[in-house]
Motif scaffolding. Structure first.
Motif, PDB file in Angstrom:
ATOM      1  N   VAL A 141      -3.142  -2.041  -1.994  1.00 27.51           N
ATOM      2  CA  VAL A 141      -4.218  -1.501  -0.620  1.00 27.51           C
ATOM      3  C   VAL A 141      -5.731  -1.337  -1.507  1.00 27.51           C
ATOM      4  CG1 VAL A 141      -4.468   1.027  -0.183  1.00 27.51           C
ATOM      5  CG2 VAL A 141      -1.696   0.608  -1.247  1.00 27.51           C
ATOM      6  N   ILE A 142      -5.462  -1.237  -2.496  1.00 28.11           N
ATOM      7  CA  ILE A 142      -7.566  -1.652  -2.476  1.00 28.11           C
ATOM      8  C   ILE A 142      -7.549  -3.478  -2.494  1.00 28.11           C
ATOM      9  CG2 ILE A 142      -9.071  -1.958  -4.358  1.00 28.11           C
ATOM     10  CD1 ILE A 142      -6.976   0.042  -6.026  1.00 28.11           C
ATOM     11  N   GLU A 143      -6.855  -4.143  -2.334  1.00 25.41           N
ATOM     12  CA  GLU A 143      -7.158  -5.319  -2.035  1.00 25.41           C
ATOM     13  C   GLU A 143      -7.266  -4.998  -0.622  1.00 25.41           C
ATOM     14  OE1 GLU A 143      -5.071  -9.866  -1.711  1.00 25.41           O
ATOM     15  OE2 GLU A 143      -3.967  -8.102  -2.020  1.00 25.41           O
ATOM     16  N   ALA A 144      -6.267  -4.744   0.481  1.00 23.76           N
ATOM     17  CA  ALA A 144      -6.080  -3.924   1.796  1.00 23.76           C
ATOM     18  C   ALA A 144      -7.355  -3.677   2.076  1.00 23.76           C
ATOM     19  CB  ALA A 144      -4.810  -3.674   2.233  1.00 23.76           C
ATOM     20  N   ILE A 145      -7.813  -3.068   1.519  1.00 22.63           N
ATOM     21  CA  ILE A 145      -9.367  -1.572   1.618  1.00 22.63           C
ATOM     22  C   ILE A 145     -10.410  -3.156   2.093  1.00 22.63           C
ATOM     23  CG2 ILE A 145     -10.459  -0.062   1.442  1.00 22.63           C
ATOM     24  CD1 ILE A 145      -7.771   1.450   0.564  1.00 22.63           C
ATOM     25  N   ALA A 146     -10.481  -3.990   0.905  1.00 22.17           N
ATOM     26  CA  ALA A 146     -11.781  -4.480   0.789  1.00 22.17           C
ATOM     27  C   ALA A 146     -11.623  -5.667   2.190  1.00 22.17           C
ATOM     28  CB  ALA A 146     -11.384  -5.405  -0.571  1.00 22.17           C
ATOM     29  N   TYR A 151       4.378   8.056   3.767  1.00 20.38           N
ATOM     30  CA  TYR A 151       4.517   7.377   5.068  1.00 20.38           C
ATOM     31  C   TYR A 151       3.112   7.083   5.667  1.00 20.38           C
ATOM     32  CZ  TYR A 151       2.937   9.682   9.480  1.00 20.38           C
ATOM     33  OH  TYR A 151       2.576  10.405  10.370  1.00 20.38           O
ATOM     34  N   ARG A 152       1.670   7.280   4.926  1.00 21.16           N
ATOM     35  CA  ARG A 152       0.801   6.586   5.074  1.00 21.16           C
ATOM     36  C   ARG A 152       0.714   5.090   5.056  1.00 21.16           C
ATOM     37  NH1 ARG A 152      -3.530   9.599   7.156  1.00 21.16           N
ATOM     38  NH2 ARG A 152      -2.812  11.581   6.007  1.00 21.16           N
ATOM     39  N   LEU A 153       1.381   4.187   4.109  1.00 18.71           N
ATOM     40  CA  LEU A 153       2.060   2.899   4.161  1.00 18.71           C
ATOM     41  C   LEU A 153       2.749   2.123   5.059  1.00 18.71           C
ATOM     42  CD1 LEU A 153       2.056   2.414   0.316  1.00 18.71           C
ATOM     43  CD2 LEU A 153       0.204   1.734   2.169  1.00 18.71           C
ATOM     44  N   THR A 154       3.329   3.277   5.952  1.00 15.40           N
ATOM     45  CA  THR A 154       4.564   2.760   6.708  1.00 15.40           C
ATOM     46  C   THR A 154       3.448   2.442   8.229  1.00 15.40           C
ATOM     47  OG1 THR A 154       6.668   3.843   5.997  1.00 15.40           O
ATOM     48  CG2 THR A 154       6.513   3.263   7.993  1.00 15.40           C
ATOM     49  N   HIS A 155       2.798   4.258   8.127  1.00 15.58           N
ATOM     50  CA  HIS A 155       2.241   3.829   9.638  1.00 15.58           C
ATOM     51  C   HIS A 155       0.435   2.160   9.484  1.00 15.58           C
ATOM     52  CE1 HIS A 155      -0.693   6.152  11.960  1.00 15.58           C
ATOM     53  NE2 HIS A 155       0.128   5.492  13.035  1.00 15.58           N
ATOM     54  N   ALA A 156       0.424   2.189   7.899  1.00 18.22           N
ATOM     55  CA  ALA A 156      -0.542   1.188   7.964  1.00 18.22           C
ATOM     56  C   ALA A 156      -0.035  -0.188   8.681  1.00 18.22           C
ATOM     57  CB  ALA A 156      -1.141   1.441   6.917  1.00 18.22           C
ATOM     58  N   VAL A 157       1.160   0.051   8.252  1.00 18.93           N
ATOM     59  CA  VAL A 157       1.939  -1.862   8.832  1.00 18.93           C
ATOM     60  C   VAL A 157       2.089  -1.692  10.224  1.00 18.93           C
ATOM     61  CG1 VAL A 157       3.762  -3.256   8.510  1.00 18.93           C
ATOM     62  CG2 VAL A 157       3.275  -1.662   6.519  1.00 18.93           C
ATOM     63  N   ASP A 158       2.747  -0.454  10.674  1.00 22.19           N
ATOM     64  CA  ASP A 158       2.730  -0.399  11.998  1.00 22.19           C
ATOM     65  C   ASP A 158       1.339   0.462  13.230  1.00 22.19           C
ATOM     66  OD1 ASP A 158       5.206   0.603  11.972  1.00 22.19           O
ATOM     67  OD2 ASP A 158       4.972   3.195  12.322  1.00 22.19           O
ATOM     68  N   ILE A 159      -0.047   0.017  12.620  1.00 26.28           N
ATOM     69  CA  ILE A 159      -1.370  -0.216  13.150  1.00 26.28           C
ATOM     70  C   ILE A 159      -1.301  -1.970  12.577  1.00 26.28           C
ATOM     71  CG2 ILE A 159      -3.125  -0.118  13.077  1.00 26.28           C
ATOM     72  CD1 ILE A 159      -2.965   3.032  12.012  1.00 26.28           C
ATOM     73  N   LEU A 160      -0.988  -2.137  12.035  1.00 24.23           N
ATOM     74  CA  LEU A 160      -1.215  -3.927  11.410  1.00 24.23           C
ATOM     75  C   LEU A 160      -0.762  -4.408  13.142  1.00 24.23           C
ATOM     76  CD1 LEU A 160      -1.595  -3.846   8.012  1.00 24.23           C
ATOM     77  CD2 LEU A 160      -3.543  -4.798   9.437  1.00 24.23           C
ATOM     78  N   THR A 161       0.807  -4.048  12.992  1.00 19.81           N
ATOM     79  CA  THR A 161       2.123  -4.319  13.942  1.00 19.81           C
ATOM     80  C   THR A 161       0.939  -4.730  15.280  1.00 19.81           C
ATOM     81  OG1 THR A 161       3.814  -4.471  12.493  1.00 19.81           O
ATOM     82  CG2 THR A 161       3.678  -4.878  14.742  1.00 19.81           C
ATOM     83  N   ALA A 162       0.577  -3.301  15.596  1.00 20.47           N
ATOM     84  CA  ALA A 162       0.413  -3.416  17.215  1.00 20.47           C
ATOM     85  C   ALA A 162      -1.262  -4.115  17.019  1.00 20.47           C
ATOM     86  CB  ALA A 162      -0.064  -1.445  17.016  1.00 20.47           C
ATOM     87  N   ASP A 173      -5.423   5.496   6.588  1.00 19.18           N
ATOM     88  CA  ASP A 173      -3.909   5.329   5.951  1.00 19.18           C
ATOM     89  C   ASP A 173      -4.593   4.862   4.879  1.00 19.18           C
ATOM     90  OD1 ASP A 173      -2.817   7.044   8.608  1.00 19.18           O
ATOM     91  OD2 ASP A 173      -2.654   5.088   9.066  1.00 19.18           O
ATOM     92  N   LEU A 174      -4.886   4.143   4.771  1.00 19.68           N
ATOM     93  CA  LEU A 174      -5.006   3.156   3.652  1.00 19.68           C
ATOM     94  C   LEU A 174      -5.627   3.563   2.604  1.00 19.68           C
ATOM     95  CD1 LEU A 174      -5.983  -0.045   4.767  1.00 19.68           C
ATOM     96  CD2 LEU A 174      -3.699   0.684   3.866  1.00 19.68           C
ATOM     97  N   ASN A 175      -6.901   4.391   2.460  1.00 14.99           N
ATOM     98  CA  ASN A 175      -7.834   5.528   1.454  1.00 14.99           C
ATOM     99  C   ASN A 175      -6.940   6.792   0.875  1.00 14.99           C
ATOM    100  OD1 ASN A 175     -10.206   4.016   1.133  1.00 14.99           O
ATOM    101  ND2 ASN A 175      -9.928   4.128   3.386  1.00 14.99           N
ATOM    102  N   CYS A 176      -5.834   7.228   2.618  1.00 16.68           N
ATOM    103  CA  CYS A 176      -4.950   7.859   2.016  1.00 16.68           C
ATOM    104  C   CYS A 176      -3.603   7.611   0.402  1.00 16.68           C
ATOM    105  CB  CYS A 176      -4.567   9.461   2.836  1.00 16.68           C
ATOM    106  SG  CYS A 176      -5.433   9.663   3.993  1.00 16.68           S
ATOM    107  N   ALA A 177      -3.315   6.413   1.647  1.00 17.97           N
ATOM    108  CA  ALA A 177      -2.207   5.967   0.820  1.00 17.97           C
ATOM    109  C   ALA A 177      -2.271   5.349  -0.930  1.00 17.97           C
ATOM    110  CB  ALA A 177      -1.651   4.395   1.476  1.00 17.97           C
ATOM    111  N   LYS A 178      -4.376   5.085  -1.166  1.00 16.43           N
ATOM    112  CA  LYS A 178      -4.611   4.963  -2.165  1.00 16.43           C
ATOM    113  C   LYS A 178      -4.792   6.353  -2.796  1.00 16.43           C
ATOM    114  CE  LYS A 178      -9.371   3.479  -4.206  1.00 16.43           C
ATOM    115  NZ  LYS A 178      -8.674   5.165  -5.011  1.00 16.43           N
TER     116      LYS A 178
END
Length: 142
Positions: A100-105, A50-61, A32-37
């Motif tokens: 997003v790049i920082e999150a991936i790193a 969509y991808r950022l929202t899904h990534a936040v949902d995963i982080l919440t889980a 999701d993060l790479n697709c959002a980037k």
């Protein structure tokens, strides 16, 4: 009616061990993060959102699955999940791809480490877990 691919995916999720579920979540999070980037680079705001929202949902889980009472490092990991979630929410507003790049790193090394830990568990390698009893999963998820 579900497709064969959806049925296969659903069965893989339902039959996965806790450590395998964790690696699956990390894989999807980084996807999701790479697709959002890529979407932000292409100025495709709908896909990026969509991808950022899904990534936040995963982080919440992931944050909700942490067992702070079992694993001493869980609190630090929770702080990281909160930090990255806030950065991604901010990115949805500012469209700052650097967030997003920082999150991936920050998360890619963790994804790799969880895969190594899961592989060690499946191969029978012994793990010492700080503060966990002998029946606890290394990943300390619910």
């Amino acid at each position: 009616m579900p497709t064969a691919a959806q049925t296969y995916r659903d069965n893989a999720i339902l039959s996965a061990s806790p450590s395998r579920l964790l690696t699956m979540l990390y894989d999807r999070l980084l996807l999701d993060l790479n697709c959002a980037k890529d979407a932000l680079d292409a100025d495709d705001i709908a896909v990026a959102d969509y991808r950022l929202t899904h990534a936040v949902d995963i982080l919440t889980a992931l944050a909700g699955s942490l067992r702070l009472d079992v694993w001493n490092a869980a609190e630090s990991l929770l702080g990281l999940y909160i930090y990255v979630s806030n950065a991604l929410i901010h990115c949805r507003v500012t469209r700052d791809v650097a967030l997003v790049i920082e999150a991936i790193a920050l998360l890619e090394p963790l994804r790799q480490a969880w895969h190594q830990a899961a592989d060690s568990l499946s191969s029978g390698t012994s793990w010492e877990t700080d503060g966990a009893d002998e029946n606890s999963e290394v990943v300390a998820i619910a």
